[in-house]
Design a protein around this motif. Structure first.
Motif, mmCIF file in Angstrom:
data_model
loop_
_atom_site.group_PDB
_atom_site.id
_atom_site.type_symbol
_atom_site.label_atom_id
_atom_site.label_comp_id
_atom_site.label_asym_id
_atom_site.label_seq_id
_atom_site.Cartn_x
_atom_site.Cartn_y
_atom_site.Cartn_z
ATOM 1 N N MET A 126 0.821 -1.138 0.045
ATOM 2 C CA MET A 126 0.106 -0.003 0.000
ATOM 3 C C MET A 126 0.878 1.381 0.127
ATOM 4 O O MET A 126 0.356 2.303 -0.725
ATOM 5 N N GLY A 127 2.008 1.516 0.591
ATOM 6 C CA GLY A 127 2.849 2.629 0.639
ATOM 7 C C GLY A 127 3.273 2.974 -0.778
ATOM 8 O O GLY A 127 3.236 4.050 -1.089
ATOM 9 N N SER A 128 3.927 2.116 -1.369
ATOM 10 C CA SER A 128 4.595 2.281 -2.655
ATOM 11 C C SER A 128 3.193 2.786 -3.805
ATOM 12 O O SER A 128 3.480 3.644 -4.590
ATOM 13 N N VAL A 129 2.141 1.877 -3.537
ATOM 14 C CA VAL A 129 1.083 2.070 -4.462
ATOM 15 C C VAL A 129 0.433 3.605 -4.256
ATOM 16 O O VAL A 129 0.099 4.263 -5.184
ATOM 17 N N THR A 130 0.223 3.892 -3.057
ATOM 18 C CA THR A 130 -0.417 5.090 -2.540
ATOM 19 C C THR A 130 0.322 6.307 -3.079
ATOM 20 O O THR A 130 0.198 7.365 -3.472
ATOM 21 N N LYS A 131 1.891 6.087 -3.037
ATOM 22 C CA LYS A 131 2.637 7.256 -3.433
ATOM 23 C C LYS A 131 2.706 7.375 -4.910
ATOM 24 O O LYS A 131 2.698 8.446 -5.496
ATOM 25 N N LYS A 132 2.596 6.438 -5.555
ATOM 26 C CA LYS A 132 2.445 6.433 -6.927
ATOM 27 C C LYS A 132 1.237 7.065 -7.348
ATOM 28 O O LYS A 132 1.152 7.810 -8.250
ATOM 29 N N LEU A 133 -0.133 6.649 -6.878
ATOM 30 C CA LEU A 133 -1.318 7.084 -7.151
ATOM 31 C C LEU A 133 -1.538 8.471 -6.740
ATOM 32 O O LEU A 133 -2.050 9.344 -7.659
ATOM 33 N N THR A 134 -1.080 9.080 -5.813
ATOM 34 C CA THR A 134 -1.160 10.444 -5.339
ATOM 35 C C THR A 134 -0.315 11.077 -6.115
ATOM 36 O O THR A 134 -0.652 12.343 -6.513
ATOM 37 N N GLY A 135 0.954 10.638 -6.374
ATOM 38 C CA GLY A 135 1.808 11.731 -7.581
ATOM 39 C C GLY A 135 0.981 11.689 -8.857
ATOM 40 O O GLY A 135 0.919 12.905 -9.383
ATOM 41 N N GLU A 136 0.269 10.735 -9.400
ATOM 42 C CA GLU A 136 -0.358 10.823 -10.487
ATOM 43 C C GLU A 136 -1.470 11.928 -10.649
ATOM 44 O O GLU A 136 -1.933 12.651 -11.445
ATOM 45 N N PHE A 137 -2.323 11.740 -9.126
ATOM 46 C CA PHE A 137 -3.297 12.395 -9.112
ATOM 47 C C PHE A 137 -3.188 14.133 -9.261
ATOM 48 O O PHE A 137 -3.586 14.787 -9.646
ATOM 49 N N PHE A 138 -1.950 14.333 -8.227
ATOM 50 C CA PHE A 138 -1.684 15.734 -8.109
ATOM 51 C C PHE A 138 -1.042 16.082 -9.583
ATOM 52 O O PHE A 138 -1.287 17.458 -9.805
ATOM 53 N N ASP A 139 -0.240 15.382 -10.143
ATOM 54 C CA ASP A 139 0.305 15.862 -11.416
ATOM 55 C C ASP A 139 -1.061 16.230 -12.638
ATOM 56 O O ASP A 139 -0.969 17.300 -13.090
ATOM 57 N N CYS A 140 -2.097 15.457 -12.323
ATOM 58 C CA CYS A 140 -3.217 15.812 -13.195
ATOM 59 C C CYS A 140 -3.812 16.978 -12.863
ATOM 60 O O CYS A 140 -4.271 17.872 -13.413
ATOM 61 N N MET A 141 -4.131 17.149 -11.320
ATOM 62 C CA MET A 141 -4.624 18.150 -10.961
ATOM 63 C C MET A 141 -4.197 19.393 -11.156
ATOM 64 O O MET A 141 -4.690 20.573 -11.505
#
Length: 147
Positions: A126-141
């Motif tokens: 979960m830690g590595s997945v969360t880091k990846k997904l939040t990074g993608e979200f904030f880049d899109c935002m």
């Protein structure tokens, strides 16, 4: 599992708040969200999202609700999602303040509880997945609102 982070966004605080409290805008940037339905405007939503954890992909049907909205400073949401043989509960909070340069600084936290068949795998990944997904979200935002 608890997660947190900070991100600075180069836009007005009102624009950041508007984006982050708009379920359609968030759904468009949130990795894995397949659909979002407003059940009660400004309060309750239903979402379908797929999350990949290693070789396992889980598709969650989730009920999402704002439990606190203090415009444009703080928002708290809770979500309960179910997938075959598994479930997840999330309590997430965002707080907006001003960074040194005056841009909005968002501090976010998420308390995630996963139960069922994917719980042991999720705990390891979960830690590595969360880091990846939040990074993608904030880049899109940023691409959506910093223009």
């Amino acid at each position: 599992m608890k997660f947190d982070g900070e991100v600075t966004i180069q836009a007005s605080r009102d624009k950041v708040w508007g984006f982050l409290t708009n379920p359609e805008a968030v759904a468009a940037c949130a990795p894995g969200v397949e659909s979002m339905e407003v059940v009660e405007a400004g309060k309750k939503f239903k979402a379908v999202a797929s999350v990949g954890l290693g070789n396992l992909k889980a598709r969650f049907n989730a009920d999402v609700e704002w439990v606190e909205l203090d415009e444009p400073n703080k928002a708290v949401m809770k979500a309960h999602g179910v997938a075959p043989g598994s479930a997840a509960d999330v309590l997430a909070e965002m707080q907006l303040s001003d960074a040194a340069d005056g841009a909005p600084l968002m501090h976010w936290t998420a308390d995630v509880n996963i139960m069922g068949t994917i719980a042991s795998l999720a705990a390891r990944m979960m830690g590595s997945v969360t880091k990846k997904l939040t990074g993608e979200f904030f880049d899109c935002m940023r691409a959506q609102i910093e223009a």
